[in-house]
Design a protein around this motif. Structure first.
Motif, PDB file in Angstrom:
ATOM      1  N   LEU A  36       0.838  -1.188   0.000  1.00 45.66           N
ATOM      2  CA  LEU A  36       0.000   0.000   0.000  1.00 45.66           C
ATOM      3  C   LEU A  36       0.875   1.239   0.000  1.00 45.66           C
ATOM      4  CD1 LEU A  36      -2.698  -1.027   2.611  1.00 45.66           C
ATOM      5  CD2 LEU A  36      -2.902  -1.016   0.130  1.00 45.66           C
ATOM      6  N   ARG A  37       0.495   2.215  -0.785  1.00 45.75           N
ATOM      7  CA  ARG A  37       1.197   3.508  -0.820  1.00 45.75           C
ATOM      8  C   ARG A  37       0.181   4.560  -0.434  1.00 45.75           C
ATOM      9  NH1 ARG A  37       6.088   3.754  -4.765  1.00 45.75           N
ATOM     10  NH2 ARG A  37       6.588   5.189  -3.128  1.00 45.75           N
ATOM     11  N   ALA A  38       0.517   5.331   0.556  1.00 46.01           N
ATOM     12  CA  ALA A  38      -0.404   6.352   1.042  1.00 46.01           C
ATOM     13  C   ALA A  38      -0.579   7.446   0.005  1.00 46.01           C
ATOM     14  CB  ALA A  38       0.124   6.948   2.336  1.00 46.01           C
ATOM     15  N   GLY A  39      -1.715   8.078   0.028  1.00 45.28           N
ATOM     16  CA  GLY A  39      -2.014   9.136  -0.914  1.00 45.28           C
ATOM     17  C   GLY A  39      -1.672  10.512  -0.377  1.00 45.28           C
ATOM     18  N   PRO A  40      -1.791  11.534  -1.222  1.00 42.74           N
ATOM     19  CA  PRO A  40      -1.410  12.885  -0.822  1.00 42.74           C
ATOM     20  C   PRO A  40      -2.259  13.433   0.315  1.00 42.74           C
ATOM     21  CG  PRO A  40      -2.421  12.892  -2.995  1.00 42.74           C
ATOM     22  CD  PRO A  40      -2.234  11.464  -2.601  1.00 42.74           C
TER      23      PRO A  40
ATOM     24  N   ARG B   8       4.264  13.078   6.988  1.00 43.17           N
ATOM     25  CA  ARG B   8       3.310  11.976   7.079  1.00 43.17           C
ATOM     26  C   ARG B   8       3.284  11.644   8.571  1.00 43.17           C
ATOM     27  NH1 ARG B   8       1.081   9.491   3.313  1.00 43.17           N
ATOM     28  NH2 ARG B   8       2.700   9.645   1.728  1.00 43.17           N
ATOM     29  N   GLY B   9       2.223  12.066   9.221  1.00 45.03           N
ATOM     30  CA  GLY B   9       2.195  11.976  10.674  1.00 45.03           C
ATOM     31  C   GLY B   9       3.247  12.922  11.231  1.00 45.03           C
TER      32      GLY B   9
ATOM     33  N   GLU C 276       9.115   7.532  -0.213  1.00 40.11           N
ATOM     34  CA  GLU C 276       7.897   8.330  -0.320  1.00 40.11           C
ATOM     35  C   GLU C 276       7.704   8.922  -1.712  1.00 40.11           C
ATOM     36  OE1 GLU C 276       5.458   8.997   1.903  1.00 40.11           O
ATOM     37  OE2 GLU C 276       6.334   7.829   3.521  1.00 40.11           O
ATOM     38  N   GLN C 277       8.681   8.755  -2.585  1.00 34.61           N
ATOM     39  CA  GLN C 277       8.558   9.312  -3.929  1.00 34.61           C
ATOM     40  C   GLN C 277       7.422   8.615  -4.659  1.00 34.61           C
ATOM     41  OE1 GLN C 277      12.518   9.235  -5.631  1.00 34.61           O
ATOM     42  NE2 GLN C 277      13.273  10.648  -4.068  1.00 34.61           N
TER      43      GLN C 277
END
Length: 159
Positions: A9-13, A60-61, A95-96
């Motif tokens: 899973l890759r987090a979104g903007p 991110r957090g 994170e890229q």
């Protein structure tokens, strides 16, 4: 990875918060991401210390995952047009592609527009040109070498 294994899973903007940070908060990420090919090369320039320079961090957090530094400077070929130049745009390699860089640039564009600037520009690494084009930047024709890597000037109108 087999077809039955779940994709990572890759987090979104939407998970990214952008806020002002101190210069000191930017230096580690700058050095690791942008100067890793030139050990010992400083991740600091005189423009960092100008009164009108601002530094942003993408979080991110509580984790800093991206940085950018911005300051007023005329864009090449556009003397006298209110402009902001950005430098040291760096995003953690893990994170890229997750929206951190886009979130930083969206904030930079919004703030520059609010300040009355009409252009935003940088010396963009050739490896990042597609990213800048997706954000509405135009790429200058002439290539040059900076920090031992090929670059082009990228410019975006924001008026």
């Amino acid at each position: 990875m087999s077809q039955s294994d779940p994709q990572p899973l890759r987090a979104g903007p939407g998970d990214i918060a952008v806020r002002d940070v101190a210069l000191s908060a930017t230096k580690d990420l700058r050095a690791r991401v942008l100067r890793n090919h030139i050990p010992g090369s400083p991740a600091h320039t005189p423009s960092d210390d100008l009164a009108d320079t601002w530094h942003l961090g993408a979080f991110r957090g509580d984790r800093l995952v991206g940085v950018v530094t911005v300051f007023p400077q005329d864009a090449p070929g556009h003397p006298g047009v209110p402009a902001q130049r950005f430098r040291f745009m760096a995003v953690e390699p893990s994170e890229q592609g997750t929206g951190a860089g886009s979130a930083l640039m969206k904030e930079v564009i919004g703030r520059a527009r609010a300040r009355g600037d009409r252009l935003l520009w940088a010396n963009g690494r050739d490896t990042a040109l597609d990213f800048y084009v997706r954000l509405g930047f135009e790429v200058a024709d002439e290539s040059f070498t900076e920090s031992n890597l090929p670059h082009h000037v990228v410019v975006r109108r924001i008026s």
